[in-house]
Design an enzyme around this catalytic site. Structure first.
Site, short mmCIF file in Angstrom:
data_model
loop_
_atom_site.label_atom_id
_atom_site.label_comp_id
_atom_site.label_asym_id
_atom_site.label_seq_id
_atom_site.Cartn_x
_atom_site.Cartn_y
_atom_site.Cartn_z
N CYS A 122 8.25 -5.66 -13.56
CA CYS A 122 9.12 -6.13 -12.50
C CYS A 122 8.88 -7.62 -12.33
O CYS A 122 7.88 -8.15 -12.83
CB CYS A 122 8.84 -5.40 -11.19
SG CYS A 122 10.19 -5.62 -9.99
N CYS A 124 9.19 -9.20 -9.11
CA CYS A 124 9.08 -9.60 -7.70
C CYS A 124 7.77 -10.33 -7.36
O CYS A 124 7.76 -11.19 -6.50
CB CYS A 124 9.30 -8.42 -6.78
SG CYS A 124 8.19 -7.04 -7.05
N CYS A 132 13.37 -8.64 -7.22
CA CYS A 132 13.04 -8.02 -8.51
C CYS A 132 13.88 -8.55 -9.66
O CYS A 132 13.77 -8.07 -10.79
CB CYS A 132 13.16 -6.51 -8.39
SG CYS A 132 12.10 -5.85 -7.06
N LYS A 197 14.46 5.07 -7.21
CA LYS A 197 13.59 4.30 -6.34
C LYS A 197 14.38 3.88 -5.11
O LYS A 197 15.37 3.16 -5.21
CB LYS A 197 13.07 3.07 -7.10
CG LYS A 197 12.16 2.20 -6.26
CD LYS A 197 11.52 1.10 -7.08
CE LYS A 197 10.71 0.17 -6.20
NZ LYS A 197 10.11 -0.93 -6.97
N ARG A 207 3.37 -4.43 -0.72
CA ARG A 207 3.88 -5.80 -0.79
C ARG A 207 2.83 -6.79 -0.30
O ARG A 207 2.77 -7.92 -0.78
CB ARG A 207 5.19 -5.93 -0.02
CG ARG A 207 6.29 -5.16 -0.74
CD ARG A 207 7.62 -5.26 -0.06
NE ARG A 207 8.57 -4.34 -0.68
CZ ARG A 207 9.73 -3.99 -0.16
NH1 ARG A 207 10.10 -4.52 1.01
NH2 ARG A 207 10.52 -3.16 -0.79
N ARG A 219 15.90 -5.32 -0.27
CA ARG A 219 16.16 -4.86 -1.65
C ARG A 219 17.31 -3.85 -1.73
O ARG A 219 17.44 -3.12 -2.70
CB ARG A 219 14.89 -4.22 -2.21
CG ARG A 219 13.65 -5.10 -2.22
CD ARG A 219 12.72 -4.69 -3.35
NE ARG A 219 11.34 -5.13 -3.20
CZ ARG A 219 10.91 -6.38 -3.39
NH1 ARG A 219 11.77 -7.34 -3.67
NH2 ARG A 219 9.63 -6.66 -3.25
N LYS A 250 10.51 7.92 -6.22
CA LYS A 250 9.63 7.07 -5.43
C LYS A 250 10.34 6.65 -4.15
O LYS A 250 11.48 6.20 -4.24
CB LYS A 250 9.27 5.84 -6.26
CG LYS A 250 8.47 4.80 -5.54
CD LYS A 250 8.28 3.60 -6.40
CE LYS A 250 7.54 2.55 -5.57
NZ LYS A 250 7.52 1.28 -6.19
N TYR A 315 -2.82 6.52 -5.05
CA TYR A 315 -4.02 5.74 -4.76
C TYR A 315 -5.19 6.66 -4.39
O TYR A 315 -6.32 6.20 -4.30
CB TYR A 315 -3.73 4.74 -3.62
CG TYR A 315 -2.57 3.83 -3.94
CD1 TYR A 315 -2.75 2.70 -4.75
CD2 TYR A 315 -1.28 4.11 -3.49
CE1 TYR A 315 -1.68 1.88 -5.08
CE2 TYR A 315 -0.20 3.30 -3.81
CZ TYR A 315 -0.40 2.19 -4.61
OH TYR A 315 0.66 1.39 -4.94
C1 PBG Z 1 7.68 -3.67 -7.54
C2 PBG Z 1 7.05 -2.43 -7.02
C3 PBG Z 1 6.92 -2.00 -5.69
C4 PBG Z 1 6.16 -0.84 -5.72
C5 PBG Z 1 5.89 -0.57 -7.06
N1 PBG Z 1 6.46 -1.56 -7.84
C6 PBG Z 1 7.35 -2.65 -4.42
C7 PBG Z 1 8.76 -2.83 -4.11
O1 PBG Z 1 9.67 -2.40 -4.83
O2 PBG Z 1 9.00 -3.47 -3.09
C8 PBG Z 1 5.73 -0.06 -4.53
C9 PBG Z 1 4.45 0.70 -4.69
C10 PBG Z 1 3.84 1.17 -3.43
O3 PBG Z 1 4.34 0.97 -2.31
O4 PBG Z 1 2.78 1.79 -3.55
N2 PBG Z 1 9.04 -3.68 -7.58
#
Ligand code: PBG
Length: 334
Positions: A122, A124, A132, A197, A207, A219, A250, A315
């Site tokens: 990604c 971002c 992103c 997502k 973040r 987003r 997700k 996690y």
């Molecule tokens: C990057 C990304 C994100 C997460 C994984 N890859 C953040 C987002 O899209 O803002 C989130 C992972 C998490 O909250 O554990 N794009």
């Protein structure tokens, strides 16, 4: 009163722990878990992320130690994120040969070549606006972003990544990344697509961890509306068509219905991502003594498996690996 006797005696199969174990339909296994890691520049860095107790930014040397530890737990896969030193409009550290993720991949492979390294692709975290994709005139541009995503994926594969996991949600990214990998000779490197997502508020702590909050707007023009199901199926179908090897949902906890629907409709391995906000809520409540962390986490992950997840990014993975080793084979028995 004459009591009825013609009802079902479902409690028979719950009478003893051994019988419950015999009839248990879902079992959590350490091999189902993928552990996220954050690699950062510097040396000797092991900095806890404030809103995610037990999760750290690790410099490459400390990452090596962490890999040694993880290799003893039975966890077989990690998902690597980078915290770059440098942000620019072209997100150049994302695909730099000496970028932090690329260094991290090589270090992990040196420590344990058998550990599967999945890399988040990604932009971002690598640009100043925190979106992103490439931004022009306040718009997040789709097609120009695809080339940078493919470049990033190729650079991860060159560094030794085993699986590429794009999380950007641009349209056509799976096709672009597949084409890029194939052209460079990485035909055997699978793509784990963050297919479904959602534009979720549960990413807040991540973040903070990745320093990737958008500097303007949100987003919602690329991540999905949490209200939609049919659109999730279209996203997944598009990814299958474009050549994804894994599908993902997700966040996980409040999207179990989506996990189930994808499981029923698609035959690819299905991953759910138990995201940062979900982790932080459990940690905070546990630290306050309001919930039993171990039981709640095992119940949650069992629920994600029951909903249809083959694999779970979480996690909690290291803790769960430990609990499973200690013999807490299910949420009920502990
Ligand atoms: C990057 C990304 C994100 C997460 C994984 N890859 C953040 C987002 O899209 O803002 C989130 C992972 C998490 O909250 O554990 N794009």
């Amino acid at each position: 009163m004459q009591l009825p006797t013609d009802f079902k005696r479902l409690r028979r199969l719950r009478r003893t722990a051994a019988i419950r174990s015999l009839v248990r339909e879902t079992e959590l296994n350490v091999r189902d878990l993928i552990y996220p890691l954050f690699v950062a520049h510097g040396t000797g860095v092991k900095e806890e992320i404030g809103s995610m107790p037990g999760v750290y930014h690790l410099s490459v040397d400390m990452l090596r130690r962490e890999i040694q530890e993880i290799s003893q737990t039975g966890i077989e896969a990690v998902l690597l994120f980078g915290v770059p030193a440098h942000k620019d409009d072209l997100s150049s550290e994302a695909y730099a040969q000496e970028g932090i993720v690329q260094q991290g991949i090589r270090a992990i492979k040196e420590e344990n070549p058998d550990l599967t390294v999945i890399t988040d692709v990604c932009l971002c975290a690598y640009n100043p606006h925190g979106h992103c994709g490439i931004v022009r005139g306040g718009q997040i541009l789709n097609d120009p972003t695809l080339e940078l995503l493919a470049k990033t994926a190729i650079s991860h594969a060159q560094a030794g990544a085993d699986i590429i996991a794009p999380s950007d949600m641009m349209d056509g990214r799976i096709a672009a990344i597949r084409a890029g990998l194939d052209q460079e000779g990485f035909v055997d490197i699978p793509i784990m697509s963050y297919s479904v997502k959602y534009a979720s508020s549960f990413y807040g702590p991540f973040r903070e961890a990745a320093h990737s909050a958008p500097a303007f707007g949100d987003r919602k023009t690329y991540q999905m509306d949490p209200a939609n199901t049919r659109e999730a199926l279209r996203e997944a179908a598009a990814d299958v068509e474009e050549g994804a090897d894994f599908l993902m949902v997700k966040p996980a906890m409040v999207y179990m219905d989506i996990i189930r629907q994808l499981r029923d409709r698609f035959d690819l391995p299905l991953v759910s991502y138990n995201v940062s906000g979900e982790y932080s809520m459990i940690k905070a409540a546990a630290q306050n003594g309001w919930i039993e962390e171990r039981q709640v986490v095992l119940e949650l992950l069992t629920g994600l498996k029951r909903a249809g997840s083959d694999l779970i990014i979480t996690y909690h993975a290291k803790d769960v690996a430990k609990w499973l080793r200690e013999g807490c084979l299910d949420a009920q028995r502990i």
